[in-house]
Design a protein around this motif. Structure first.
Motif, PDB file in Angstrom:
ATOM      1  N   THR A  58       0.836  -1.206   0.000  1.00 64.52           N
ATOM      2  CA  THR A  58       0.000   0.000   0.000  1.00 64.52           C
ATOM      3  C   THR A  58       0.871   1.256   0.000  1.00 64.52           C
ATOM      4  OG1 THR A  58      -1.661  -1.206   1.244  1.00 64.52           O
ATOM      5  CG2 THR A  58      -1.862   1.187   1.242  1.00 64.52           C
ATOM      6  N   TYR A  59       1.911   1.198   0.823  1.00 62.51           N
ATOM      7  CA  TYR A  59       2.810   2.350   0.894  1.00 62.51           C
ATOM      8  C   TYR A  59       3.493   2.587  -0.461  1.00 62.51           C
ATOM      9  CZ  TYR A  59       6.346   5.592   2.534  1.00 62.51           C
ATOM     10  OH  TYR A  59       7.135   6.702   2.694  1.00 62.51           O
ATOM     11  N   THR A  60       3.837   1.497  -1.131  1.00 65.09           N
ATOM     12  CA  THR A  60       4.478   1.602  -2.451  1.00 65.09           C
ATOM     13  C   THR A  60       3.529   2.272  -3.445  1.00 65.09           C
ATOM     14  OG1 THR A  60       5.681  -0.431  -1.942  1.00 65.09           O
ATOM     15  CG2 THR A  60       5.722   0.293  -4.232  1.00 65.09           C
ATOM     16  N   TYR A  61       2.250   1.823  -3.418  1.00 62.93           N
ATOM     17  CA  TYR A  61       1.262   2.462  -4.303  1.00 62.93           C
ATOM     18  C   TYR A  61       1.161   3.962  -4.006  1.00 62.93           C
ATOM     19  CZ  TYR A  61      -0.601  -2.210  -5.559  1.00 62.93           C
ATOM     20  OH  TYR A  61      -0.761  -3.482  -6.012  1.00 62.93           O
ATOM     21  N   ILE A  71       4.465   5.544  -5.547  1.00 66.42           N
ATOM     22  CA  ILE A  71       4.729   5.540  -7.001  1.00 66.42           C
ATOM     23  C   ILE A  71       3.461   5.352  -7.822  1.00 66.42           C
ATOM     24  CG2 ILE A  71       7.112   4.712  -6.729  1.00 66.42           C
ATOM     25  CD1 ILE A  71       6.129   1.936  -7.638  1.00 66.42           C
ATOM     26  N   GLY A  72       2.326   5.311  -7.178  1.00 71.52           N
ATOM     27  CA  GLY A  72       1.066   5.104  -7.894  1.00 71.52           C
ATOM     28  C   GLY A  72       0.780   3.617  -8.069  1.00 71.52           C
ATOM     29  N   ASN A  73      -0.438   3.332  -8.535  1.00 76.73           N
ATOM     30  CA  ASN A  73      -0.812   1.936  -8.772  1.00 76.73           C
ATOM     31  C   ASN A  73       0.037   1.330  -9.867  1.00 76.73           C
ATOM     32  OD1 ASN A  73      -2.731   1.621  -6.911  1.00 76.73           O
ATOM     33  ND2 ASN A  73      -4.480   1.953  -8.263  1.00 76.73           N
ATOM     34  N   ILE A  93      -5.040  -7.796  -3.765  1.00 75.64           N
ATOM     35  CA  ILE A  93      -4.173  -6.836  -4.471  1.00 75.64           C
ATOM     36  C   ILE A  93      -5.054  -5.781  -5.157  1.00 75.64           C
ATOM     37  CG2 ILE A  93      -2.588  -6.531  -6.420  1.00 75.64           C
ATOM     38  CD1 ILE A  93      -1.477  -9.338  -5.815  1.00 75.64           C
ATOM     39  N   LYS A  94      -6.104  -6.269  -5.819  1.00 75.34           N
ATOM     40  CA  LYS A  94      -6.967  -5.335  -6.552  1.00 75.34           C
ATOM     41  C   LYS A  94      -7.690  -4.372  -5.620  1.00 75.34           C
ATOM     42  CE  LYS A  94      -8.828  -6.576 -10.382  1.00 75.34           C
ATOM     43  NZ  LYS A  94      -9.191  -7.178 -11.680  1.00 75.34           N
ATOM     44  N   SER A  95      -8.085  -4.872  -4.439  1.00 80.52           N
ATOM     45  CA  SER A  95      -8.786  -3.971  -3.518  1.00 80.52           C
ATOM     46  C   SER A  95      -7.823  -2.899  -2.992  1.00 80.52           C
ATOM     47  CB  SER A  95      -9.448  -4.758  -2.379  1.00 80.52           C
ATOM     48  OG  SER A  95      -8.491  -5.201  -1.467  1.00 80.52           O
ATOM     49  N   SER A 129      -7.539  -0.352  -5.730  1.00 78.25           N
ATOM     50  CA  SER A 129      -8.682   0.559  -5.891  1.00 78.25           C
ATOM     51  C   SER A 129      -8.783   1.527  -4.715  1.00 78.25           C
ATOM     52  CB  SER A 129      -9.981  -0.218  -6.105  1.00 78.25           C
ATOM     53  OG  SER A 129     -10.288  -0.947  -4.961  1.00 78.25           O
ATOM     54  N   GLN A 130      -8.407   1.065  -3.505  1.00 76.38           N
ATOM     55  CA  GLN A 130      -8.352   1.993  -2.361  1.00 76.38           C
ATOM     56  C   GLN A 130      -7.408   3.144  -2.662  1.00 76.38           C
ATOM     57  OE1 GLN A 130      -7.152   0.048   1.302  1.00 76.38           O
ATOM     58  NE2 GLN A 130      -8.840  -1.421   1.086  1.00 76.38           N
ATOM     59  N   CYS A 131      -6.256   2.773  -3.220  1.00 72.99           N
ATOM     60  CA  CYS A 131      -5.229   3.773  -3.503  1.00 72.99           C
ATOM     61  C   CYS A 131      -5.741   4.772  -4.549  1.00 72.99           C
ATOM     62  CB  CYS A 131      -3.968   3.079  -3.981  1.00 72.99           C
ATOM     63  SG  CYS A 131      -2.652   4.217  -4.334  1.00 72.99           S
ATOM     64  N   SER A 132      -6.454   4.254  -5.589  1.00 72.13           N
ATOM     65  CA  SER A 132      -7.017   5.155  -6.612  1.00 72.13           C
ATOM     66  C   SER A 132      -8.022   6.105  -5.986  1.00 72.13           C
ATOM     67  CB  SER A 132      -7.736   4.365  -7.698  1.00 72.13           C
ATOM     68  OG  SER A 132      -6.912   3.388  -8.202  1.00 72.13           O
TER      69      SER A 132
END
Lengths: 279, 252
Positions: free
Chosen positions: A231-234, A237-239, A263-265, A268-271
């Motif tokens: 999550t921190y990586t997303y 640097i983004g999804n 992974i997908k959830s 989408s949280q990150c988005s």
């Protein structure tokens, strides 16, 4: 035509072939090691063709021994090129390590973090990129021993990326494993990589020994601290397309798909957070 | 400071020799276990009869010796079994049965045929086989000749001496992609071997070549009988998926 992977992928194992053909296991993309599939025909070869005809494929090499001082295996490189072309694989990556010295040992061995190793491996990555006629990615590996160390792991990786002009396949589980085994801050490591070109990520489970030392087995479920690091990586640097590696103790298809869905959830949280911040 | 080459040489040497006391590298034993378990797992799967026959202790010693002394060339995981067969064949392994290299080859043969890749010409399927057929073996088929009765070796029967007559097999992959075995005699093996290297002779011509060499040994067999026999054998192994036409069908 190459189809760039998106979303959440899964390492394709022989044990999973039937489940993948029948869509019980249906991630957004698959990854294979060319060294497990080149020269394989019959039922297995047919299944691979069937699966890849409808799902994008990326390739993650095992035996190129990119850091070895033995000569590069140019026959292997040309076989890999044919394989990548046959299956329209969007990416090809290898490990920043070596696996042979006067004969293969079939495991990922630790490079010393030295200037000489940077020069040597970078020159070989460039040669591989020339021969494959494409940019490749290298993966940060789990290492248990440091043969020589003149710099940090992060500086070593960044120097190789700069000198070889290749991409980074960031393995988030390996960052966690190494940060625990060699006592460094995994968040700082991720932050140090944010300026690099990172086309996709890996995530996996591991095994913690009684003495606390971690072995990167790909034989268990992903643990919460590694999900947090992903999550921190997303966030940094983004999804990015992210692949689940599971090589041992492979669970039921439904359980495996739960991790792929997780992974997908997270993606989408990150988005959502990103979009909210924009508004 | 050691060079990269020196570092790798020392590391791999220490890795290959777990019995040597080598404190130079941290956590070396982790790598030793990883390498051993990886190769052991693979080869135990490929050679279950040999593993059972030797027992865990001797097997482990053999795998350690393979890691220590064999320079494996193949980058392909499916080919590590063949490296092991070469290792068994190229060394005299004291106290191990002499039939071990042949048994290993026999044990791996099924996997070898199961994964073999077809080439384009394998798709030239004969509709029927007769004296005028121009046929050869598919690239997925294998001919095997053993000096030991490898098919009889098991945990309960491992006291084999060399047999007077070799054992012959043809292996192929049938149309459902399953592996089929045919045990055959020397004469049939010779027929299949001639078909394997056949580049443009009819089955009648192939059968005639063979007849000339076998006739002195089998004076009661007429050339016609032998041709009939060759056609039947070819039809039998065609049903096992072993046969292809040499020439592609001409589309008019």
């Amino acid at each position: 035509m190459q189809i760039k992977p998106e979303g959440a992928g899964l390492g394709l194992r022989r044990e999973l072939l039937d489940d993948c053909v029948s869509f019980s296991v249906a991630p957004d993309f698959f990854e294979v090691a060319p060294e497990n599939w080149i020269g394989i025909g019959g039922q297995w070869g047919d299944s691979l063709k069937q699966i890849v005809s409808r799902t994008p494929l990326v390739c993650h090499g095992l035996s190129l021994s990119i850091g070895s001082t033995d000569p590069l295996d140019t026959q292997l490189i040309s076989d890999i090129k044919c394989f990548l072309d046959e299956f329209n694989a969007a990416f090809y990556s290898e490990h920043l390590s070596y696996c042979s010295h006067q004969g293969h040992l079939y495991d990922l061995l630790p490079l010393p973090f030295t200037d000489e190793a940077i020069k040597h491996v970078s020159q070989r990555i460039r040669e591989v990129q020339d021969r494959l006629e494409r940019r490749i990615a290298i993966e940060n590996v789990s290492y248990y021993s440091v043969p020589e160390q003149d710099m940090t792991e992060a500086d070593f990786i960044k120097a190789v990326l700069a000198e070889s002009q290749c991409d980074l396949l960031l393995d988030v589980n390996n960052v966690y494993v190494n940060s625990q085994n060699h006592q460094y801050d995994p968040l700082a490591f991720i932050e140090a990589m944010t300026q690099e070109s990172i086309p996709y990520l890996h995530v996996a489970g591991h095994f913690r020994k009684d003495n606390g030392f971690i072995i990167d087995t790909h034989g268990a479920n992903v643990i919460d601290p590694v999900w947090s690091l992903l999550t921190y990586t997303y966030q940094c640097i983004g999804n990015k397309p992210t692949l689940l590696e599971r090589d041992f103790n492979i669970p039921e298809a439904s359980q495996l798909m739960q991790e792929v869905e997780h992974i997908k959830s997270l993606q989408s949280q990150c988005s959502r957070i990103k979009n909210n911040n924009k508004n | 400071m050691p060079t990269l080459h020196e570092t790798q040489k020392a590391f791999c040497q220490a890795l290959r020799n777990p019995s040597d006391d080598n404190p130079a590298f941290d956590h070396l034993s982790i790598y030793q276990h990883l390498v051993f378990n990886n190769i052991d797992g693979l080869l135990t799967g490929n050679f279950p009869v040999i593993y059972q026959l030797l027992g865990d202790h001797v097997w482990r010693t053999l795998i350690e010796s393979f890691i220590q002394s064999h320079q494996a060339k193949t980058p392909y995981f499916s080919q590590i079994a063949k490296e092991f067969i070469r290792f068994l064949a190229s060394n005299t392994h004291q106290q191990l049965p002499a039939f071990l290299p042949e048994l290993a080859d026999y044990e791996y043969a099924e996997s070898e045929v199961f994964i073999a890749t077809e080439n384009e010409s394998d798709k030239n399927q004969p509709v029927q086989i007769d004296a005028n057929s121009f046929i050869t073996l598919k690239s997925t088929a294998r001919l095997k000749k053993y000096n030991y009765a490898v098919q009889l070796i098991s945990e309960d029967n491992h006291d084999l001496n060399k047999i007077s007559e070799p054992t012959y097999f043809l292996l192929s992959r049938d149309h459902q992609q399953n592996v089929r075995f045919l045990q055959c005699n020397a004469l049939t093996y010779s027929l299949f071997e001639l078909l394997r290297i056949n580049e443009g002779s009819s089955l009648a011509e192939v059968s005639e070549i063979l007849f000339e060499s076998v006739h002195p040994h089998l004076p009661n067999l007429s050339q016609n009988e032998w041709l009939h026999n060759a056609i039947e054998l070819s039809q039998q192994v065609h049903a096992m998926g072993a046969i292809r036409n040499i020439f592609p069908k001409v589309v008019s």
